[in-house]
Design an enzyme around this catalytic site. Structure first.
Site, PDB file in Angstrom:
ATOM      1  N   GLY A 155       0.585  -1.255  -0.446  1.00 59.74           N
ATOM      2  CA  GLY A 155       0.016  -0.418  -0.441  1.00 59.74           C
ATOM      3  C   GLY A 155       0.696   1.549  -0.125  1.00 59.74           C
ATOM      4  CG  HIS A 203       1.072  -1.125 -15.419  1.00 59.07           C
ATOM      5  ND1 HIS A 203       1.121  -2.478 -15.334  1.00 59.07           N
ATOM      6  CD2 HIS A 203       1.964  -1.357 -16.591  1.00 59.07           C
ATOM      7  CE1 HIS A 203       1.929  -3.553 -15.545  1.00 59.07           C
ATOM      8  NE2 HIS A 203       2.755  -2.633 -16.946  1.00 59.07           N
TER       9      HIS A 203
HETATM   10  C1  GRF Z   1       3.563  -0.946  -7.613  1.00 53.83           C
HETATM   11  O1  GRF Z   1       4.460  -1.210  -8.669  1.00 53.83           O
HETATM   12  C2  GRF Z   1       1.636  -0.722  -8.759  1.00 53.83           C
HETATM   13  O2  GRF Z   1       2.456   0.327  -9.822  1.00 53.83           O
HETATM   14  C3  GRF Z   1       1.821  -1.835  -9.152  1.00 53.83           C
HETATM   15  O3  GRF Z   1       1.679  -2.789  -7.661  1.00 53.83           O
HETATM   16  C4  GRF Z   1       2.385  -2.166  -7.024  1.00 53.83           C
HETATM   17  C5  GRF Z   1       1.675  -2.030  -6.023  1.00 53.83           C
HETATM   18  O4  GRF Z   1       2.738  -1.430  -4.910  1.00 53.83           O
HETATM   19  N1  GRF Z   1       0.232  -1.797  -9.477  1.00 53.83           N
HETATM   20  P1  GRF Z   1       2.268  -0.640  -3.373  1.00 53.83           P
HETATM   21  O5  GRF Z   1       0.829  -1.440  -2.851  1.00 53.83           O
HETATM   22  O6  GRF Z   1       1.613   0.503  -4.074  1.00 53.83           O
HETATM   23  O7  GRF Z   1       3.420   0.057  -1.993  1.00 53.83           O
END
Ligand code: GRF
Length: 221
Positions: free
Chosen positions: A18, A116
């Site tokens: 998160g 993404h």
């Molecule tokens: C991020 O790299 C996001 O782009 C991808 O999953 C990862 C999530 O990381 N969809 P976090 O949970 O926000 O730290």
């Protein structure tokens, strides 16, 4: 917590640590930010982001995808009920690791964003940083887009690029991209919440000034 009237109630959907969710919560604290993070919803009770959200005073909910084995729409209908219960107008997918059915995507058409970790349409799916390194690209980055039925597809709102450096590891590159994710996602959510996004077919037009100039990496001597 008191929030000013008129801010767009937004749910952040997570599956893990998160950090993007935290960036959205932090940004939404700023005076004048047009969205309010009104719910953090996880498909896993053990997602670290849930505790972070609760610490920040944000309402949280869990709908365990595991309990709906093989019934994706049943899982999504349970999520949808939770989202509606919180009177949500926008959804932000922030590391939400479930592929959504066309049914759920339709409920949130034009109102659901995803972040993404690649410059779409390059490297949709998983392991984007390793794949970028293996492909030898010189610029990598992240994309915020509106969600349509295909995986990591939909009108692009914003992208940030980072250079791929000599000797980069997957972890080093991921960290450089993540730093940009944390800047880009709050900006894109603000544009959507403020009504600055207009769709022309599959292309999103944003009512903010474009950056001008160009990026090159390596720098031509
Ligand atoms: C991020 O790299 C996001 O782009 C991808 O999953 C990862 C999530 O990381 N969809 P976090 O949970 O926000 O730290």
């Amino acid at each position: 917590m008191n929030t000013p009237a008129g801010r767009v109630r937004t749910a952040v959907l997570i599956s893990g640590r998160g950090s993007n969710m935290a960036a959205l919560i932090e940004a939404a604290r700023a005076p004048g930010y047009p969205a309010e993070i009104a719910l953090v919803l996880s498909n896993r009770a053990d997602a670290a982001g849930l505790a972070r959200a609760a610490e920040a005073g944000i309402p949280t909910a869990t709908v365990e995808s595991r309990s709906f084995k093989g019934d994706r729409e049943g899982f999504e209908r349970a999520m949808q009920a939770e989202i509606i219960r919180h009177d949500i107008a926008l959804v932000a997918l922030a590391g939400f690791l479930r592929v959504l059915t066309p049914w759920f995507v339709r409920q949130w058409e034009g109102r659901m964003l995803n972040i993404h970790p690649a410059l779409l349409p390059a490297f949709p799916g998983l392991d984007t940083h390793a794949r970028a390194l293996a492909a030898g690209v010189r610029l990598h980055g992240c994309t915020v887009h509106l969600v349509s039925a295909g995986v990591d597809e939909g009108p692009i709102l914003a992208q940030a690029a980072v250079p791929v450096l000599a000797g980069d590891t997957e972890a080093a590159l991921a960290a450089r991209v993540l730093e940009q994710e944390h800047r880009l996602f709050p900006a894109a959510l603000a544009w959507l919440a403020a009504g600055r996004v207009r769709l022309e077919g599959d292309v999103a037009r944003i009512a903010v000034p474009d950056a001008s100039g160009a990026l090159a990496n390596p720098l031509p001597g």
